[in-house]
Design an enzyme around this catalytic site. Structure first.
Site, PDB file in Angstrom:
ATOM      1  N   GLY A  14       0.828  -1.208   0.000  1.00 54.83           N
ATOM      2  CA  GLY A  14       0.000   0.000   0.000  1.00 54.83           C
ATOM      3  C   GLY A  14       0.857   1.251   0.000  1.00 54.83           C
ATOM      4  N   SER A  16       1.439   3.331  -2.395  1.00 51.71           N
ATOM      5  CA  SER A  16       1.158   4.299  -3.460  1.00 51.71           C
ATOM      6  C   SER A  16       0.513   5.591  -2.978  1.00 51.71           C
ATOM      7  CB  SER A  16       0.240   3.650  -4.510  1.00 51.71           C
ATOM      8  OG  SER A  16      -0.953   3.221  -3.895  1.00 51.71           O
ATOM      9  N   ARG A  17      -0.135   5.540  -1.823  1.00 52.96           N
ATOM     10  CA  ARG A  17      -0.885   6.722  -1.366  1.00 52.96           C
ATOM     11  C   ARG A  17      -0.727   6.868   0.141  1.00 52.96           C
ATOM     12  NH1 ARG A  17      -6.330   6.095  -1.319  1.00 52.96           N
ATOM     13  NH2 ARG A  17      -6.453   3.894  -1.883  1.00 52.96           N
ATOM     14  N   TYR A 157     -12.522  -4.106  11.599  1.00 55.82           N
ATOM     15  CA  TYR A 157     -11.207  -3.441  11.493  1.00 55.82           C
ATOM     16  C   TYR A 157     -10.431  -3.583  12.811  1.00 55.82           C
ATOM     17  CZ  TYR A 157      -8.107   0.557  10.310  1.00 55.82           C
ATOM     18  OH  TYR A 157      -7.047   1.377  10.040  1.00 55.82           O
ATOM     19  N   ALA A 159     -10.729  -5.952  14.954  1.00 56.37           N
ATOM     20  CA  ALA A 159     -10.309  -7.363  15.072  1.00 56.37           C
ATOM     21  C   ALA A 159      -9.049  -7.604  14.244  1.00 56.37           C
ATOM     22  CB  ALA A 159     -11.439  -8.283  14.597  1.00 56.37           C
ATOM     23  N   ALA A 160      -9.053  -7.127  13.008  1.00 56.97           N
ATOM     24  CA  ALA A 160      -7.901  -7.354  12.129  1.00 56.97           C
ATOM     25  C   ALA A 160      -6.663  -6.635  12.654  1.00 56.97           C
ATOM     26  CB  ALA A 160      -8.225  -6.872  10.715  1.00 56.97           C
TER      27      ALA A 160
HETATM   28  P1  NDP Z   1      -5.191   4.868   2.038  1.00 58.38           P
HETATM   29  O1  NDP Z   1      -6.587   4.412   1.826  1.00 58.38           O
HETATM   30  O2  NDP Z   1      -4.835   6.291   1.820  1.00 58.38           O
HETATM   31  O3  NDP Z   1      -4.185   3.964   1.129  1.00 58.38           O
HETATM   32  C1  NDP Z   1      -4.319   2.590   1.165  1.00 58.38           C
HETATM   33  C2  NDP Z   1      -3.202   1.962   0.392  1.00 58.38           C
HETATM   34  O4  NDP Z   1      -3.313   0.532   0.520  1.00 58.38           O
HETATM   35  C3  NDP Z   1      -3.234   2.252  -1.092  1.00 58.38           C
HETATM   36  O5  NDP Z   1      -1.903   2.284  -1.577  1.00 58.38           O
HETATM   37  C4  NDP Z   1      -3.969   1.038  -1.658  1.00 58.38           C
HETATM   38  O6  NDP Z   1      -3.670   0.776  -3.036  1.00 58.38           O
HETATM   39  C5  NDP Z   1      -3.392  -0.043  -0.776  1.00 58.38           C
HETATM   40  N1  NDP Z   1      -4.204  -1.266  -0.708  1.00 58.38           N
HETATM   41  C6  NDP Z   1      -5.457  -1.400  -0.233  1.00 58.38           C
HETATM   42  N2  NDP Z   1      -5.855  -2.686  -0.348  1.00 58.38           N
HETATM   43  C7  NDP Z   1      -4.831  -3.362  -0.917  1.00 58.38           C
HETATM   44  C8  NDP Z   1      -4.633  -4.701  -1.306  1.00 58.38           C
HETATM   45  N3  NDP Z   1      -5.593  -5.632  -1.133  1.00 58.38           N
HETATM   46  N4  NDP Z   1      -3.446  -5.052  -1.870  1.00 58.38           N
HETATM   47  C9  NDP Z   1      -2.467  -4.142  -2.043  1.00 58.38           C
HETATM   48  N5  NDP Z   1      -2.596  -2.847  -1.690  1.00 58.38           N
HETATM   49  C10 NDP Z   1      -3.780  -2.459  -1.141  1.00 58.38           C
HETATM   50  O7  NDP Z   1      -4.829   4.400   3.517  1.00 58.38           O
HETATM   51  P2  NDP Z   1      -3.963   5.119   4.663  1.00 58.38           P
HETATM   52  O8  NDP Z   1      -2.701   5.620   4.091  1.00 58.38           O
HETATM   53  O9  NDP Z   1      -4.828   6.005   5.439  1.00 58.38           O
HETATM   54  O10 NDP Z   1      -3.675   3.857   5.608  1.00 58.38           O
HETATM   55  C11 NDP Z   1      -2.477   3.108   5.570  1.00 58.38           C
HETATM   56  C12 NDP Z   1      -2.521   2.110   6.706  1.00 58.38           C
HETATM   57  O11 NDP Z   1      -2.646   2.800   7.941  1.00 58.38           O
HETATM   58  C13 NDP Z   1      -3.719   1.162   6.642  1.00 58.38           C
HETATM   59  O12 NDP Z   1      -3.343  -0.117   7.096  1.00 58.38           O
HETATM   60  C14 NDP Z   1      -4.696   1.761   7.612  1.00 58.38           C
HETATM   61  O13 NDP Z   1      -5.580   0.803   8.136  1.00 58.38           O
HETATM   62  C15 NDP Z   1      -3.759   2.316   8.671  1.00 58.38           C
HETATM   63  N6  NDP Z   1      -4.311   3.388   9.476  1.00 58.38           N
HETATM   64  C16 NDP Z   1      -4.758   4.548   8.894  1.00 58.38           C
HETATM   65  C17 NDP Z   1      -5.272   5.550   9.685  1.00 58.38           C
HETATM   66  C18 NDP Z   1      -5.766   6.852   9.145  1.00 58.38           C
HETATM   67  O14 NDP Z   1      -6.358   7.623   9.902  1.00 58.38           O
HETATM   68  N7  NDP Z   1      -5.579   7.170   7.887  1.00 58.38           N
HETATM   69  C19 NDP Z   1      -5.362   5.391  11.149  1.00 58.38           C
HETATM   70  C20 NDP Z   1      -4.838   4.155  11.646  1.00 58.38           C
HETATM   71  C21 NDP Z   1      -4.333   3.189  10.828  1.00 58.38           C
HETATM   72  P3  NDP Z   1      -4.745   1.190  -4.198  1.00 58.38           P
HETATM   73  O15 NDP Z   1      -4.972   2.659  -4.054  1.00 58.38           O
HETATM   74  O16 NDP Z   1      -4.103   0.800  -5.481  1.00 58.38           O
HETATM   75  O17 NDP Z   1      -6.001   0.403  -3.874  1.00 58.38           O
END
Ligand code: NDP
Length: 245
Positions: A14, A16-17, A157, A159-160
Protein backbone atom coordinates in the site's frame (compact mmCIF):
# COMPACT_ATOMS: atom_id res chain seq x y z
CA UNK A 1 21.28 -16.83 -14.44
CA UNK A 2 20.79 -13.05 -14.09
CA UNK A 3 22.77 -11.47 -11.28
CA UNK A 4 20.68 -10.46 -8.28
CA UNK A 5 20.33 -6.80 -7.35
CA UNK A 6 22.15 -6.26 -4.06
CA UNK A 7 20.87 -2.80 -3.11
CA UNK A 8 19.33 -2.71 0.35
CA UNK A 9 15.67 -3.11 -0.39
CA UNK A 10 12.41 -2.22 1.35
CA UNK A 11 8.95 -3.49 0.41
CA UNK A 12 6.04 -1.26 1.39
CA UNK A 13 2.55 -2.65 0.87
CA UNK A 14 0.00 0.00 0.00
CA UNK A 15 2.90 2.32 -0.75
CA UNK A 16 1.16 4.30 -3.46
CA UNK A 17 -0.88 6.72 -1.37
CA UNK A 18 -1.36 8.19 2.11
CA UNK A 19 0.77 6.84 4.94
CA UNK A 20 2.41 4.28 2.62
CA UNK A 21 3.65 7.00 0.26
CA UNK A 22 5.17 8.90 3.21
CA UNK A 23 6.88 5.69 4.38
CA UNK A 24 8.33 5.16 0.88
CA UNK A 25 9.77 8.67 1.05
CA UNK A 26 11.27 8.30 4.52
CA UNK A 27 12.90 4.97 3.69
CA UNK A 28 14.02 6.27 0.30
CA UNK A 29 15.84 9.02 2.16
CA UNK A 30 17.61 6.30 4.16
CA UNK A 31 18.97 4.84 0.92
CA UNK A 32 16.62 1.88 0.43
CA UNK A 33 15.56 0.75 -3.01
CA UNK A 34 11.78 0.97 -2.60
CA UNK A 35 9.29 -1.59 -3.86
CA UNK A 36 5.96 0.23 -3.93
CA UNK A 37 3.14 -2.28 -3.75
CA UNK A 38 -0.45 -1.25 -4.47
CA UNK A 39 -3.70 -2.90 -5.55
CA UNK A 40 -5.17 -0.91 -8.45
CA UNK A 41 -4.31 2.79 -8.66
CA UNK A 42 -1.46 2.78 -11.24
CA UNK A 43 -1.39 6.57 -11.40
CA UNK A 44 -0.87 7.07 -7.66
CA UNK A 45 1.89 4.43 -7.62
CA UNK A 46 3.66 6.08 -10.57
CA UNK A 47 3.42 9.45 -8.77
CA UNK A 48 5.01 7.98 -5.66
CA UNK A 49 7.88 6.62 -7.75
CA UNK A 50 8.33 10.00 -9.41
CA UNK A 51 8.43 11.73 -6.01
CA UNK A 52 11.05 9.22 -4.84
CA UNK A 53 13.20 9.83 -7.89
CA UNK A 54 12.89 13.61 -7.49
CA UNK A 55 14.26 13.10 -3.98
CA UNK A 56 17.30 11.21 -5.30
CA UNK A 57 15.96 7.81 -4.23
CA UNK A 58 14.92 4.91 -6.45
CA UNK A 59 12.55 2.00 -6.60
CA UNK A 60 9.82 0.38 -8.66
CA UNK A 61 6.08 -0.12 -8.54
CA UNK A 62 4.65 -3.57 -8.00
CA UNK A 63 0.94 -4.17 -8.44
CA UNK A 64 -0.61 -7.09 -6.60
CA UNK A 65 -3.54 -7.65 -4.29
CA UNK A 66 -2.23 -8.75 -0.88
CA UNK A 67 -5.57 -10.42 -0.10
CA UNK A 68 -5.08 -12.79 -3.04
CA UNK A 69 -2.60 -15.47 -1.98
CA UNK A 70 -1.76 -16.69 -5.52
CA UNK A 71 -1.25 -13.18 -6.87
CA UNK A 72 0.95 -12.30 -3.88
CA UNK A 73 2.97 -15.52 -4.08
CA UNK A 74 3.78 -14.91 -7.75
CA UNK A 75 4.81 -11.30 -7.19
CA UNK A 76 6.97 -12.09 -4.17
CA UNK A 77 8.71 -15.02 -5.87
CA UNK A 78 9.77 -12.58 -8.56
CA UNK A 79 11.00 -10.02 -6.00
CA UNK A 80 12.86 -12.62 -3.91
CA UNK A 81 14.40 -13.96 -7.13
CA UNK A 82 15.69 -10.54 -8.18
CA UNK A 83 16.77 -8.92 -4.90
CA UNK A 84 19.42 -10.38 -2.63
CA UNK A 85 19.11 -7.90 0.23
CA UNK A 86 15.51 -7.41 1.33
CA UNK A 87 16.09 -5.71 4.68
CA UNK A 88 12.71 -4.15 5.39
CA UNK A 89 9.06 -5.08 5.02
CA UNK A 90 6.36 -2.59 5.96
CA UNK A 91 2.86 -4.07 6.08
CA UNK A 92 0.90 -0.90 5.50
CA UNK A 93 -1.90 -1.77 3.03
CA UNK A 94 -5.29 -1.74 4.68
CA UNK A 95 -8.98 -1.09 4.08
CA UNK A 96 -12.07 -0.29 6.13
CA UNK A 97 -15.71 -1.31 5.71
CA UNK A 98 -17.35 0.36 8.70
CA UNK A 99 -20.75 -0.33 10.18
CA UNK A 100 -22.32 -1.27 13.47
CA UNK A 101 -21.62 -4.91 14.26
CA UNK A 102 -25.26 -6.02 14.41
CA UNK A 103 -25.73 -4.78 10.84
CA UNK A 104 -22.33 -5.94 9.56
CA UNK A 105 -22.53 -8.23 6.54
CA UNK A 106 -20.34 -11.30 6.19
CA UNK A 107 -18.73 -9.66 3.19
CA UNK A 108 -17.78 -6.54 5.21
CA UNK A 109 -16.30 -8.75 7.92
CA UNK A 110 -14.43 -11.03 5.51
CA UNK A 111 -13.04 -8.34 3.21
CA UNK A 112 -11.46 -6.41 6.09
CA UNK A 113 -10.03 -9.52 7.76
CA UNK A 114 -8.79 -10.91 4.43
CA UNK A 115 -6.97 -7.75 3.37
CA UNK A 116 -5.72 -6.49 6.73
CA UNK A 117 -4.84 -9.77 8.44
CA UNK A 118 -4.64 -12.59 5.88
CA UNK A 119 -2.79 -10.09 3.66
CA UNK A 120 -0.20 -9.80 6.43
CA UNK A 121 0.27 -13.58 6.30
CA UNK A 122 0.43 -13.70 2.50
CA UNK A 123 3.21 -11.12 2.37
CA UNK A 124 5.11 -11.62 5.61
CA UNK A 125 5.56 -15.41 5.60
CA UNK A 126 7.65 -15.64 2.40
CA UNK A 127 9.57 -12.43 3.07
CA UNK A 128 10.35 -13.47 6.64
CA UNK A 129 11.52 -16.86 5.40
CA UNK A 130 13.97 -15.00 3.17
CA UNK A 131 15.10 -12.79 6.10
CA UNK A 132 15.57 -15.86 8.31
CA UNK A 133 17.89 -17.41 5.71
CA UNK A 134 19.97 -14.24 5.75
CA UNK A 135 19.62 -13.64 9.51
CA UNK A 136 18.69 -10.00 9.18
CA UNK A 137 15.70 -7.80 8.63
CA UNK A 138 13.02 -5.60 10.12
CA UNK A 139 9.26 -5.93 9.76
CA UNK A 140 6.92 -3.10 10.74
CA UNK A 141 3.16 -3.41 10.48
CA UNK A 142 0.64 -0.61 10.62
CA UNK A 143 -2.11 -1.33 13.11
CA UNK A 144 -4.46 1.32 14.48
CA UNK A 145 -5.69 3.08 17.59
CA UNK A 146 -8.87 1.17 16.74
CA UNK A 147 -7.13 -2.08 17.77
CA UNK A 148 -6.33 -0.65 21.21
CA UNK A 149 -9.51 1.35 21.91
CA UNK A 150 -12.11 -0.58 19.93
CA UNK A 151 -13.83 2.08 17.87
CA UNK A 152 -17.60 1.99 17.43
CA UNK A 153 -18.53 0.85 13.92
CA UNK A 154 -15.17 -0.86 13.36
CA UNK A 155 -15.56 -4.34 14.87
CA UNK A 156 -14.06 -5.97 11.76
CA UNK A 157 -11.21 -3.44 11.49
CA UNK A 158 -10.46 -3.55 15.25
CA UNK A 159 -10.31 -7.36 15.07
CA UNK A 160 -7.90 -7.35 12.13
CA UNK A 161 -5.69 -4.61 13.53
CA UNK A 162 -5.57 -6.22 16.99
CA UNK A 163 -4.66 -9.46 15.23
CA UNK A 164 -1.65 -7.73 13.69
CA UNK A 165 -0.41 -6.86 17.18
CA UNK A 166 -0.79 -10.41 18.51
CA UNK A 167 0.81 -12.07 15.53
CA UNK A 168 3.69 -9.54 15.42
CA UNK A 169 4.51 -10.18 19.09
CA UNK A 170 4.45 -13.94 18.53
CA UNK A 171 6.65 -13.74 15.44
CA UNK A 172 9.03 -11.27 17.14
CA UNK A 173 9.76 -13.86 19.80
CA UNK A 174 10.32 -16.56 17.15
CA UNK A 175 12.95 -14.62 15.19
CA UNK A 176 14.56 -12.34 17.79
CA UNK A 177 17.61 -14.58 18.20
CA UNK A 178 18.26 -14.32 14.48
CA UNK A 179 18.55 -10.55 14.70
CA UNK A 180 15.24 -9.92 12.96
CA UNK A 181 12.98 -7.33 14.58
CA UNK A 182 9.19 -7.24 14.28
CA UNK A 183 7.28 -4.19 15.49
CA UNK A 184 3.96 -2.41 15.10
CA UNK A 185 2.96 1.22 14.73
CA UNK A 186 -0.58 2.14 15.79
CA UNK A 187 -1.62 5.45 14.26
CA UNK A 188 -4.54 7.53 15.45
CA UNK A 189 -6.46 9.63 12.94
CA UNK A 190 -4.19 10.59 10.05
CA UNK A 191 -5.02 12.88 7.14
CA UNK A 192 -5.37 10.51 4.17
CA UNK A 193 -8.08 9.32 1.77
CA UNK A 194 -9.06 6.75 4.42
CA UNK A 195 -10.56 9.47 6.63
CA UNK A 196 -12.95 10.23 3.75
CA UNK A 197 -15.49 12.94 4.53
CA UNK A 198 -15.48 12.47 8.31
CA UNK A 199 -16.10 15.97 9.69
CA UNK A 200 -12.65 17.17 10.77
CA UNK A 201 -14.01 19.49 13.50
CA UNK A 202 -15.85 16.58 15.09
CA UNK A 203 -12.86 14.24 15.04
CA UNK A 204 -10.50 16.90 16.33
CA UNK A 205 -12.64 16.94 19.46
CA UNK A 206 -11.66 13.30 20.08
CA UNK A 207 -7.92 14.04 19.99
CA UNK A 208 -6.10 15.62 22.96
CA UNK A 209 -3.71 17.42 20.58
CA UNK A 210 -6.83 18.75 18.78
CA UNK A 211 -5.60 17.93 15.27
CA UNK A 212 -5.36 14.96 12.96
CA UNK A 213 -1.88 13.59 12.29
CA UNK A 214 0.16 13.87 9.10
CA UNK A 215 1.31 10.77 7.18
CA UNK A 216 4.93 11.90 7.70
CA UNK A 217 4.46 11.79 11.48
CA UNK A 218 3.71 8.06 11.19
CA UNK A 219 6.38 7.46 8.55
CA UNK A 220 9.16 8.92 10.69
CA UNK A 221 8.40 6.38 13.45
CA UNK A 222 8.41 3.55 10.90
CA UNK A 223 11.76 4.78 9.61
CA UNK A 224 13.15 4.79 13.18
CA UNK A 225 11.92 1.23 13.82
CA UNK A 226 13.55 0.04 10.59
CA UNK A 227 16.86 1.69 11.45
CA UNK A 228 19.77 0.60 13.61
CA UNK A 229 18.69 3.30 16.12
CA UNK A 230 15.99 0.78 17.08
CA UNK A 231 18.39 -2.18 17.25
CA UNK A 232 17.14 -3.37 20.69
CA UNK A 233 13.42 -2.85 20.04
CA UNK A 234 11.25 -5.79 19.03
CA UNK A 235 7.73 -7.03 19.70
CA UNK A 236 6.58 -3.49 20.51
CA UNK A 237 3.63 -1.32 19.58
CA UNK A 238 4.29 2.41 19.23
CA UNK A 239 1.24 4.67 19.15
CA UNK A 240 1.29 7.80 17.02
CA UNK A 241 -2.02 9.36 17.89
CA UNK A 242 -1.81 12.86 19.39
CA UNK A 243 -2.67 11.47 22.81
CA UNK A 244 -5.83 9.40 21.98
CA UNK A 245 -6.06 6.60 24.53
P1 NDP B 1 -5.19 4.87 2.04
O1 NDP B 1 -6.59 4.41 1.83
O2 NDP B 1 -4.84 6.29 1.82
O3 NDP B 1 -4.18 3.96 1.13
C1 NDP B 1 -4.32 2.59 1.16
C2 NDP B 1 -3.20 1.96 0.39
O4 NDP B 1 -3.31 0.53 0.52
C3 NDP B 1 -3.23 2.25 -1.09
O5 NDP B 1 -1.90 2.28 -1.58
C4 NDP B 1 -3.97 1.04 -1.66
O6 NDP B 1 -3.67 0.78 -3.04
C5 NDP B 1 -3.39 -0.04 -0.78
N1 NDP B 1 -4.20 -1.27 -0.71
C6 NDP B 1 -5.46 -1.40 -0.23
N2 NDP B 1 -5.86 -2.69 -0.35
C7 NDP B 1 -4.83 -3.36 -0.92
C8 NDP B 1 -4.63 -4.70 -1.31
N3 NDP B 1 -5.59 -5.63 -1.13
N4 NDP B 1 -3.45 -5.05 -1.87
C9 NDP B 1 -2.47 -4.14 -2.04
N5 NDP B 1 -2.60 -2.85 -1.69
C10 NDP B 1 -3.78 -2.46 -1.14
O7 NDP B 1 -4.83 4.40 3.52
P2 NDP B 1 -3.96 5.12 4.66
O8 NDP B 1 -2.70 5.62 4.09
O9 NDP B 1 -4.83 6.01 5.44
O10 NDP B 1 -3.67 3.86 5.61
C11 NDP B 1 -2.48 3.11 5.57
C12 NDP B 1 -2.52 2.11 6.71
O11 NDP B 1 -2.65 2.80 7.94
C13 NDP B 1 -3.72 1.16 6.64
O12 NDP B 1 -3.34 -0.12 7.10
C14 NDP B 1 -4.70 1.76 7.61
O13 NDP B 1 -5.58 0.80 8.14
C15 NDP B 1 -3.76 2.32 8.67
N6 NDP B 1 -4.31 3.39 9.48
C16 NDP B 1 -4.76 4.55 8.89
C17 NDP B 1 -5.27 5.55 9.68
C18 NDP B 1 -5.77 6.85 9.15
O14 NDP B 1 -6.36 7.62 9.90
N7 NDP B 1 -5.58 7.17 7.89
C19 NDP B 1 -5.36 5.39 11.15
C20 NDP B 1 -4.84 4.16 11.65
C21 NDP B 1 -4.33 3.19 10.83
P3 NDP B 1 -4.74 1.19 -4.20
O15 NDP B 1 -4.97 2.66 -4.05
O16 NDP B 1 -4.10 0.80 -5.48
O17 NDP B 1 -6.00 0.40 -3.87
Amino acid sequence: MTKKIDAKTAIITGGSRGIGRAICNELGRDGYYIIINYRSDDKAAAETLEILRNNKADGETCRFDISNSEDTKRALEDIIGRFSNIEVLVNNAGITADGLFIFMTEDEWDSVITTNLKGFYNVTRPILENMVKRKQGAVVSISSVSALMGHRGQANYSAAKAGLIGTSRAIASEVARLGIRVNVVAPGLIETDMLGDLPRDFIKGMIPMARVGKPEEVARVVRFLCSQDASYITGQVISVNGGMH
